[in-house]
Structure formats: C-alpha cells, structure tokens
Design an enzyme around this catalytic site. Structure first.
Site, short mmCIF file in Angstrom:
data_model
loop_
_atom_site.label_atom_id
_atom_site.label_comp_id
_atom_site.label_asym_id
_atom_site.label_seq_id
_atom_site.Cartn_x
_atom_site.Cartn_y
_atom_site.Cartn_z
N CYS A 1 39.52 84.65 41.18
CA CYS A 1 40.21 83.47 40.65
C CYS A 1 41.35 83.96 39.77
O CYS A 1 41.73 85.13 39.84
CB CYS A 1 39.25 82.51 39.94
SG CYS A 1 38.56 83.09 38.38
N ARG B 1 35.61 80.32 37.52
CA ARG B 1 35.17 80.14 38.91
C ARG B 1 34.60 81.39 39.54
O ARG B 1 33.51 81.35 40.12
CB ARG B 1 36.34 79.61 39.76
CG ARG B 1 36.83 78.25 39.34
CD ARG B 1 38.11 77.87 40.04
NE ARG B 1 39.21 78.72 39.56
CZ ARG B 1 40.42 78.71 40.06
NH1 ARG B 1 40.72 77.91 41.08
NH2 ARG B 1 41.37 79.48 39.57
N ASP C 1 40.17 74.65 39.19
CA ASP C 1 39.91 75.42 37.98
C ASP C 1 39.39 74.49 36.88
O ASP C 1 40.11 73.59 36.44
CB ASP C 1 41.19 76.12 37.51
CG ASP C 1 40.95 77.15 36.44
OD1 ASP C 1 39.86 77.15 35.83
OD2 ASP C 1 41.86 77.97 36.21
#
Length: 152
Positions: free
Chosen positions: A7, A13, A121
């Site tokens: 990420c 994440r 996100d």
C-alpha cells in the site's frame, strides 16, 4: 511461495492484508508487506489497524513499515497492490516483463470486484473505515488463499 502486499505507507491496508492472508495460508507460505513511500519506515502499523486486527484475532502489532525495494521483485512470487496508484508506482519500479507479471491488484487477483478493485485507504477515516477495509481484505484473502493452495 512468497507473497508481498503493498500500500502507500505500509501502516494500514498492507499490514492488515499481511496478517489476514498469513492466517489463511499454510505455514510454508511467506507473506510480507511494504509501502511505496518510506515516510513511516520502521514504525508499527496504525493503532486503529492493530485494534481492528485484534478484534478478529489477527495480531499485527510486531510488524514494521518498510518501503518496497528492487530486490522484492526477485524475492516474491506475487506482489499484490491495494489500489491503482500503488500498482502504477510498483510497476514503475520493475525492470522486466517477468517482474511486471508478478504485480497485480489484490482485489483483482481475488476476483473480488469491489470499488473498481481498489481497497480504500482508511487512514483518514474513523474506525468504521478500518472495519470496512478489514472485511474486504478478509474476503479477498480467503479467495486468494484458496487459489494459491489450489482449492478452487
């Protein structure tokens, strides 16, 4: 088999995806995570990510953020990205078609068409954003683990 999930900052994440996916795969699989930026290098995951993981029995508290490096393209069999911006940035680091072939979107690899194959996100959200991300990552990890262990 070695898997890397990526990420942006490697604090929300991808640490969750690492923990969830590792919990669903046999012990001989290696799962790691990285970010496309080094802003949080060496830091633990976001406290909210740690908390949501713990709510589901996934402990990511010992993980440390790190940026993706060129060697990762030689080390990992699959590199799964959380969104298209991350995918673009990761592909920019590749040096061959063979390396590019290892890179894909996490949700696309899972065959889970949610949010145009992107895991949003949750960093700028409240806990419900982390809850949503966990649910999506859990579903996708289940599918990916079955594919990688040839159960589907």
């Amino acid at each position: 088999m070695k898997i890397l999930v990526v990420c942006l900052g490697n604090i929300c994440r991808s640490p969750l995806a690492e923990g969830i996916l590792a919990s669903k795969l046999p012990a001989d699989f290696v799962v790691d995570s990285a970010g496309t930026i080094s802003l949080h290098e060496g830091e633990n995951p976001d406290k909210r990510a740690i908390a949501i993981g713990q709510n589901y029995g996934i402990d990511i508290s010992a993980q440390r953020s790190r940026p993706i490096i060129k060697q990762d393209f030689q080390t990992y069999d699959h590199i799964y990205c959380m969104d298209r911006t991350v995918l673009h940035d990761v592909i920019e680091l590749t040096e061959s078609e063979e390396e590019r072939a290892r890179v894909s979107l996490f949700l696309e690899a899972a065959g889970l068409e949610i949010n145009d194959f992107e895991v949003k996100d949750p960093y700028w959200s409240e806990m419900e954003g982390f809850e949503e991300a966990f649910g999506i990552l859990d579903q996708a990890s289940e599918r990916i683990s079955k594919k990688l262990t040839h159960q589907i």
